[in-house]
Design a protein around this motif. Structure first.
Motif, PDB file in Angstrom:
ATOM      1  N   LEU A  26       0.810  -1.213   0.000  1.00  0.00           N
ATOM      2  CA  LEU A  26       0.000   0.000   0.000  1.00  0.00           C
ATOM      3  C   LEU A  26       0.850   1.273   0.000  1.00  0.00           C
ATOM      4  CD1 LEU A  26      -2.822   1.278   0.113  1.00  0.00           C
ATOM      5  CD2 LEU A  26      -2.635   1.203   2.611  1.00  0.00           C
ATOM      6  N   VAL A  27       1.753   1.389   0.949  1.00  0.00           N
ATOM      7  CA  VAL A  27       2.565   2.611   1.055  1.00  0.00           C
ATOM      8  C   VAL A  27       3.467   2.796  -0.170  1.00  0.00           C
ATOM      9  CG1 VAL A  27       4.336   3.811   2.404  1.00  0.00           C
ATOM     10  CG2 VAL A  27       2.428   2.697   3.567  1.00  0.00           C
ATOM     11  N   PRO A  28       4.196   1.745  -0.624  1.00  0.00           N
ATOM     12  CA  PRO A  28       5.022   1.975  -1.815  1.00  0.00           C
ATOM     13  C   PRO A  28       4.204   2.287  -3.068  1.00  0.00           C
ATOM     14  CG  PRO A  28       5.253  -0.295  -1.079  1.00  0.00           C
ATOM     15  CD  PRO A  28       4.448   0.433  -0.058  1.00  0.00           C
ATOM     16  N   SER A  29       2.988   1.765  -3.166  1.00  0.00           N
ATOM     17  CA  SER A  29       2.175   2.078  -4.346  1.00  0.00           C
ATOM     18  C   SER A  29       1.698   3.524  -4.316  1.00  0.00           C
ATOM     19  CB  SER A  29       0.979   1.122  -4.455  1.00  0.00           C
ATOM     20  OG  SER A  29       0.075   1.320  -3.397  1.00  0.00           O
ATOM     21  N   ILE A  30       1.355   4.023  -3.145  1.00  0.00           N
ATOM     22  CA  ILE A  30       0.969   5.430  -3.027  1.00  0.00           C
ATOM     23  C   ILE A  30       2.174   6.320  -3.324  1.00  0.00           C
ATOM     24  CG2 ILE A  30       0.215   7.238  -1.421  1.00  0.00           C
ATOM     25  CD1 ILE A  30      -1.494   5.052  -0.038  1.00  0.00           C
ATOM     26  N   ALA A  31       3.330   5.960  -2.786  1.00  0.00           N
ATOM     27  CA  ALA A  31       4.543   6.750  -3.018  1.00  0.00           C
ATOM     28  C   ALA A  31       4.917   6.769  -4.495  1.00  0.00           C
ATOM     29  CB  ALA A  31       5.700   6.197  -2.186  1.00  0.00           C
ATOM     30  N   ALA A  32       4.823   5.620  -5.162  1.00  0.00           N
ATOM     31  CA  ALA A  32       5.140   5.567  -6.595  1.00  0.00           C
ATOM     32  C   ALA A  32       4.144   6.399  -7.394  1.00  0.00           C
ATOM     33  CB  ALA A  32       5.143   4.120  -7.080  1.00  0.00           C
ATOM     34  N   GLY A  33       2.876   6.373  -7.011  1.00  0.00           N
ATOM     35  CA  GLY A  33       1.865   7.186  -7.694  1.00  0.00           C
ATOM     36  C   GLY A  33       2.120   8.676  -7.527  1.00  0.00           C
ATOM     37  N   VAL A  34       2.502   9.075  -6.328  1.00  0.00           N
ATOM     38  CA  VAL A  34       2.804  10.486  -6.079  1.00  0.00           C
ATOM     39  C   VAL A  34       4.018  10.913  -6.906  1.00  0.00           C
ATOM     40  CG1 VAL A  34       3.658  12.105  -4.321  1.00  0.00           C
ATOM     41  CG2 VAL A  34       1.740  10.590  -3.799  1.00  0.00           C
ATOM     42  N   ARG A  35       5.059  10.086  -6.902  1.00  0.00           N
ATOM     43  CA  ARG A  35       6.249  10.428  -7.691  1.00  0.00           C
ATOM     44  C   ARG A  35       5.942  10.466  -9.184  1.00  0.00           C
ATOM     45  NH1 ARG A  35       8.573   6.631  -4.355  1.00  0.00           N
ATOM     46  NH2 ARG A  35       8.994   5.266  -6.147  1.00  0.00           N
ATOM     47  N   ARG A  36       5.044   9.574  -9.636  1.00  0.00           N
ATOM     48  CA  ARG A  36       4.661   9.580 -11.061  1.00  0.00           C
ATOM     49  C   ARG A  36       3.915  10.872 -11.403  1.00  0.00           C
ATOM     50  NH1 ARG A  36       6.004   9.731 -15.308  1.00  0.00           N
ATOM     51  NH2 ARG A  36       4.472   9.654 -16.953  1.00  0.00           N
ATOM     52  N   LEU A  37       3.027  11.309 -10.518  1.00  0.00           N
ATOM     53  CA  LEU A  37       2.323  12.574 -10.738  1.00  0.00           C
ATOM     54  C   LEU A  37       3.307  13.739 -10.735  1.00  0.00           C
ATOM     55  CD1 LEU A  37      -0.878  11.981  -8.599  1.00  0.00           C
ATOM     56  CD2 LEU A  37      -0.790  12.284 -11.076  1.00  0.00           C
ATOM     57  N   HIS A  38       4.312  13.679  -9.855  1.00  0.00           N
ATOM     58  CA  HIS A  38       5.326  14.727  -9.832  1.00  0.00           C
ATOM     59  C   HIS A  38       6.060  14.801 -11.168  1.00  0.00           C
ATOM     60  CE1 HIS A  38       5.856  14.833  -5.154  1.00  0.00           C
ATOM     61  NE2 HIS A  38       4.706  15.350  -5.557  1.00  0.00           N
ATOM     62  N   ASP A  39       6.269  13.661 -11.807  1.00  0.00           N
ATOM     63  CA  ASP A  39       6.974  13.651 -13.086  1.00  0.00           C
ATOM     64  C   ASP A  39       6.176  14.381 -14.161  1.00  0.00           C
ATOM     65  OD1 ASP A  39       9.228  12.935 -14.670  1.00  0.00           O
ATOM     66  OD2 ASP A  39       8.071  11.313 -15.569  1.00  0.00           O
ATOM     67  N   THR A  40       4.860  14.384 -14.033  1.00  0.00           N
ATOM     68  CA  THR A  40       4.014  15.111 -14.990  1.00  0.00           C
ATOM     69  C   THR A  40       3.723  16.531 -14.507  1.00  0.00           C
ATOM     70  OG1 THR A  40       1.974  14.252 -14.000  1.00  0.00           O
ATOM     71  CG2 THR A  40       2.932  12.994 -15.830  1.00  0.00           C
ATOM     72  N   ASP A  41       4.470  16.972 -13.488  1.00  0.00           N
ATOM     73  CA  ASP A  41       4.370  18.321 -12.924  1.00  0.00           C
ATOM     74  C   ASP A  41       3.019  18.576 -12.258  1.00  0.00           C
ATOM     75  OD1 ASP A  41       5.709  20.609 -12.216  1.00  0.00           O
ATOM     76  OD2 ASP A  41       5.195  21.714 -14.025  1.00  0.00           O
ATOM     77  N   LYS A  42       2.487  17.536 -11.615  1.00  0.00           N
ATOM     78  CA  LYS A  42       1.243  17.667 -10.857  1.00  0.00           C
ATOM     79  C   LYS A  42       1.519  17.332  -9.395  1.00  0.00           C
ATOM     80  CE  LYS A  42      -1.723  16.449 -14.728  1.00  0.00           C
ATOM     81  NZ  LYS A  42      -0.656  16.677 -15.698  1.00  0.00           N
ATOM     82  N   SER A  43       0.763  17.921  -8.522  1.00  0.00           N
ATOM     83  CA  SER A  43       0.892  17.646  -7.099  1.00  0.00           C
ATOM     84  C   SER A  43       0.453  16.217  -6.796  1.00  0.00           C
ATOM     85  CB  SER A  43       0.023  18.626  -6.307  1.00  0.00           C
ATOM     86  OG  SER A  43      -0.065  18.237  -4.957  1.00  0.00           O
ATOM     87  N   GLY A  44       1.042  15.634  -5.778  1.00  0.00           N
ATOM     88  CA  GLY A  44       0.656  14.299  -5.348  1.00  0.00           C
ATOM     89  C   GLY A  44      -0.770  14.234  -4.815  1.00  0.00           C
ATOM     90  N   TRP A  45      -1.312  15.377  -4.462  1.00  0.00           N
ATOM     91  CA  TRP A  45      -2.683  15.419  -3.965  1.00  0.00           C
ATOM     92  C   TRP A  45      -3.694  15.002  -5.039  1.00  0.00           C
ATOM     93  CZ3 TRP A  45      -3.542  15.346   0.975  1.00  0.00           C
ATOM     94  CH2 TRP A  45      -2.603  15.890   1.837  1.00  0.00           C
ATOM     95  N   TRP A  46      -3.282  15.046  -6.312  1.00  0.00           N
ATOM     96  CA  TRP A  46      -4.164  14.590  -7.383  1.00  0.00           C
ATOM     97  C   TRP A  46      -4.491  13.102  -7.227  1.00  0.00           C
ATOM     98  CZ3 TRP A  46      -6.914  17.029 -11.048  1.00  0.00           C
ATOM     99  CH2 TRP A  46      -6.621  18.358 -11.295  1.00  0.00           C
ATOM    100  N   LEU A  47      -3.684  12.382  -6.473  1.00  0.00           N
ATOM    101  CA  LEU A  47      -3.932  10.960  -6.257  1.00  0.00           C
ATOM    102  C   LEU A  47      -5.274  10.738  -5.552  1.00  0.00           C
ATOM    103  CD1 LEU A  47      -2.405   8.378  -6.903  1.00  0.00           C
ATOM    104  CD2 LEU A  47      -1.455   8.430  -4.624  1.00  0.00           C
TER     105      LEU A  47
END
Length: 129
Positions: A63-84
């Protein structure tokens, strides 16, 4: 980034919510999560019957690594992790997040850090030399 390197990176950055993640890093880790849950479900049905013990353990462990990977992926597209959190909106939220996760990352550095694609290209060139 290859398959094993992606998995190692996501597990080493277990709870790292800063920085950026390439598409390959995110999607390879997503594939491993899906496969782990399928294996856990099959083992649960063979060993425990209708009680999803191993499935719950696998889900909680990833759970935690999947959320972290999703946040980092959103960061790569220049979006905040809150979009998750958009994933909490039924159906539409998941579709929007899939679109975001499939987009190419920002070329060059952005507000969340340097371009991970440029770093992996530099590492590959150094390995060949």
């Amino acid at each position: 980034m290859d398959f094993s390197q992606s998995i190692k990176t996501c597990l080493n950055k277990y709870a790292t919510f800063t920085g950026r993640a390439q598409r390959s890093e995110y999607w390879y880790f997503f594939l491993v999560m899906v496969l782990a849950n399928i294996v856990a479900s099959v083992l649960d049905s063979v060993i425990f019957g209708d009680i999803p013990v191993l499935y719950l353990i696998a889900t909680l462990a990833l759970l935690v690594p999947s959320i972290a990977a999703g946040v980092r992926r959103l960061h790569d597209t220049d979006k905040s992790g809150w979009w998750l959190l958009l994933g909490l909106v039924p159906f539409v939220g998941a579709i929007v997040l899939i679109v975001f996760f499939c987009q190419r990352g920002t070329v060059g550095p952005n507000q969340f850090g340097p371009d991970p694609m440029q770093a992996s290209i530099a590492n590959a060139q150094m390995a060949r030399a």
